[in-house]
Design an enzyme around this catalytic site. Structure first.
Site, PDB file in Angstrom:
ATOM      1  N   ASP A 134      34.316  45.395 -78.811  1.00 12.75           N
ATOM      2  CA  ASP A 134      33.303  44.418 -79.206  1.00 12.75           C
ATOM      3  C   ASP A 134      33.057  44.655 -80.697  1.00 12.75           C
ATOM      4  O   ASP A 134      33.281  45.760 -81.196  1.00 12.75           O
ATOM      5  CB  ASP A 134      32.023  44.660 -78.407  1.00 12.75           C
ATOM      6  N   ASP A 187      28.718  47.962 -76.353  1.00 11.23           N
ATOM      7  CA  ASP A 187      27.408  48.615 -76.343  1.00 11.23           C
ATOM      8  C   ASP A 187      26.294  47.735 -75.790  1.00 11.23           C
ATOM      9  O   ASP A 187      25.211  48.232 -75.506  1.00 11.23           O
ATOM     10  CB  ASP A 187      27.029  49.059 -77.764  1.00 11.23           C
ATOM     11  N   ASP A 197      28.322  42.928 -72.958  1.00 12.75           N
ATOM     12  CA  ASP A 197      29.640  43.576 -72.829  1.00 12.75           C
ATOM     13  C   ASP A 197      29.887  44.113 -71.422  1.00 12.75           C
ATOM     14  O   ASP A 197      31.026  44.447 -71.079  1.00 12.75           O
ATOM     15  CB  ASP A 197      29.763  44.744 -73.822  1.00 12.75           C
TER      16      ASP A 197
END
Length: 648
Positions: A347, A545, A549
């Site tokens: 990400d 995080d 996600d």
């Protein structure tokens, strides 16, 4: 009369101390027995064998008694485990095979060989228990770091309370040298805090008002007043303990296969041994003694002790090693899978980048200087909680610019803000706020140039038109480039999945050196791309995080969460947690997974080769029982020692 209560109290305290002493002593003995019991039993068995062997000629009866004692002391633990498997689980395991072989050897007069078999088997068991114990002591050490009480400051009074009674918003005082009782934010005081137990950082970190601290970390020389941000069961420290406990209980697929194989194999060995005892005297005319001897040698050398010990000691050693470095695997299966990863997908925000935008460019117009443009914009944005507004205010503070307050502030939904400031009307927001008249070629060129670089552009306008352009950008983590290079050196492709616009994503990817870029994604799009990558490359790891996600982390072969900044959803979903948020450690995790797989493969190949070699030697040429014992049990010890190398 006044002395009586004191005397009674003293007597009571004395009695309690006398009662406590034996209890304390017995608990220490119990702790010693649990930690060193198997090793002590193996050593005692070995000493008894030596004594019995020396008395074989002079005192045969005494020698046999000593051999019997060595059998009982050395074989008790393994016999207990084997009997439990037989009667409770209704199955056979390698422990019973070894006990049967030792008893069989003794029954035909080979007391020394049977006792040596028990001795070496118990020694290998002690080594395996050491590996397991080492891993469990890691969690015990963590538990010891957990504070039991806190010094709560309430209405100017300090009260000692159990940490379970702390509530979010409470203020606690942490004195020099004490452990911090809860996650929170420093409200007053300055100190350095040793965070090694949480983040793995070797040096203490300076803390002042506004800084975040974690439960279980050690305060340095200053006193800190801390506002509690998490209840005791939700602290990062409590999560670490749960993660390590999960890791110890979960077994890799290869170990589960070996355990299933062991049960089938043990039955087959018993059946073949019975056939070897009963058929050769009838079919080949062997004597019963020779037949039984060869059958016992077969039972010893064919038992899969080394094969059974090939995986878990190595896996637990690797998990223990990684935990000390801030890499928390939730189980051996994930250690096995990370070593096979062909793609690591990141990400962007908060993972590859710091997740905090900073001001990178200032273009003032209307004769304003950069400082004047920044002073006006930051003064207006000082009333806003938007991340971009905070970044602009922080830039002004970094330059020591004094800020004023606007007379009024109004949000322009989806566009920015409008304010009355210094007797003028100001608008700050997206470039879409500009009218066609204000979009001069100079302004348009500046905006396009900044957006191509992946920067977020803010325009500042007053009643006379555009007064300035400000660009902000989320900065790449300091270690991101190095982490990506390390992964690529391992032959792993690096992908980025982000909800940001494509220009921003491409700019970050180009700066970081990323192979594959997927931009403007919703959470479900990230899941779909992870599926695509798995279909194309096989094993895929995903690093994230945020709550958004979590679906992608769950879909990936191995989900990796940021332990310091990660959301609860990401931490719960992930298979591996980076406690210090250092993405450079991902390559270390992959290398450790590969190394663990290599050592496990070495162990399996070696143990199977030894079994086949000894079985072949027994049937083709015949081997002595002592040689079979040493070859079989020696291979088990070597396999365990090879796995212990992963502790380093």
């Amino acid at each position: 009369m006044t002395m009586l209560p004191a005397t009674n109290s003293s007597v009571t305290e004395s009695a309690q101390l006398k009662k406590a002493a034996p209890a304390g002593k017995s608990s220490k003995i119990g702790e010693f027995a649990e930690r060193y019991g198997e090793a002590a039993a193996a050593l005692a068995s070995g000493l008894l064998i030596g004594a019995a062997w020396s008395l074989e000629t002079a005192a045969p009866t005494a020698s046999i008694i000593l051999y019997l004692l060595s059998f009982i002391i050395g074989g008790f633990v393994k016999a207990k485990e084997g009997i439990h498997t037989l009667f409770v689980e209704k199955d056979l395991d390698v422990n019973l095979l070894m006990i049967f072989a030792a008893i069989g050897a003794a029954s035909i007069g080979y007391w020394t060989e049977g006792a040596v078999l028990i001795f070496i088997f118990s020694l290998s068991g002690a080594l395996e228990s050491y590996t397991m114990g080492r891993s469990h002591r890691d969690i015990s050490t963590l538990m010891d770091l957990k504070p039991e009480t806190a010094l709560l400051v309430k209405n100017g009074t300090e009260i000692v309370v159990p940490i379970e009674e702390l509530r979010v918003g409470d203020i606690v005082l942490v004195k020099p040298g004490e452990r911090i009782p809860s996650d929170g934010t420093v409200t007053r005081g300055n100190s350095s805090v040793n965070q090694a137990s949480i983040t793995g950082e070797s040096l203490p970190v300076d803390k002042a008002a506004g800084d975040e601290v974690f439960a279980g970390t050690l305060n340095g020389q200053g006193a800190l007043f801390i506002e509690v941000s998490q209840p005791s069961e939700s602290t990062l420290f409590a999560k670490i303990i749960r993660l390590v406990q999960e890791a110890q209980s979960e077994k890799p697929a290869s170990q589960l296969f070996i355990e299933r194989f062991e049960r089938i194999y043990a039955r087959a060995i018993i059946l073949i041994t019975l056939l070897l005892i009963s058929l050769p005297p009838v079919l080949l005319g062997w004597s019963w003694t020779d037949t039984f001897y060869k059958a016992m040698v077969f039972l010893v050398v064919a038992s899969p002790c080394a094969l059974v010990a090939s995986i878990m000691p190595a896996t637990l050693s690797a998990i223990s090693n990684s935990a000390r470095k801030g890499l928390l695997f939730k189980g051996g299966a994930h250690l096995e899978n990370i070593g096979r990863a062909k793609v690591v997908a990141f990400d962007k925000t908060g993972t590859l980048t710091n997740g905090k935008p900073v001001v990178t460019d200032l273009f003032p117009y209307q004769g304003y200087t950069e400082e004047e443009l920044l002073q006006i914009t930051a003064s207006i944005e000082s009333l806003s909680e938007h991340p971009l507004a905070k970044a602009i205010v922080q830039k002004a503070r970094d330059r020591s610019i004094d800020l004023d307050r606007p007379a009024s502030l109004q949000a322009l939904i989806g566009s920015g803000v409008q304010a009355e400031f210094q007797n003028d009307t100001w608008m700050i927001g997206k470039p879409g706020l500009l009218s066609d008249r204000e979009r001069t070629p100079e302004v348009t060129a500046a905006i396009d140039q900044l957006e191509v670089k992946g920067k977020t552009v803010i325009v500042v306008c007053n009643s006379r038109g555009i007064a300035g352009v400000i660009a902000l950008q989320d900065t790449i983590r300091q270690q991101a480039k190095a982490a990506i290079v390390q992964l690529q050196k391992l032959g792993v492709k690096v992908a980025m999945l982000t909800g940001d616009q494509k220009k921003t994503a491409d700019a970050i990817a180009q700066e970081a050196g990323i192979d594959l870029v997927f931009a403007e994604l919703l959470p479900e799009d990230k899941v779909n791309w992870i599926k695509e990558l798995k279909a194309k490359y096989g094993y895929v790891a995903m690093v994230g995080d945020g709550v958004n996600d979590a679906p992608a982390l769950a879909t990936a072969t191995v989900g990796i969460a940021m332990g310091g900044t990660g959301s609860d959803a990401a931490l719960e979903t992930a298979d591996l947690v980076l406690m210090n948020d250092d993405i450079e450690h991902i390559s270390s995790a992959i290398s450790l997974g590969k190394r663990t797989s290599r050592i496990v493969l070495q162990n399996i190949v070696f143990s199977v080769a030894v079994i086949l070699l000894l079985i072949a030697a027994n049937f083709l040429h015949g081997i002595a029982l002592p040689f079979g014992v040493v070859g079989h049990e020696g291979s088990t010890i070597l396999v365990i020692l090879n796995g212990l190398r992963l502790l380093r």
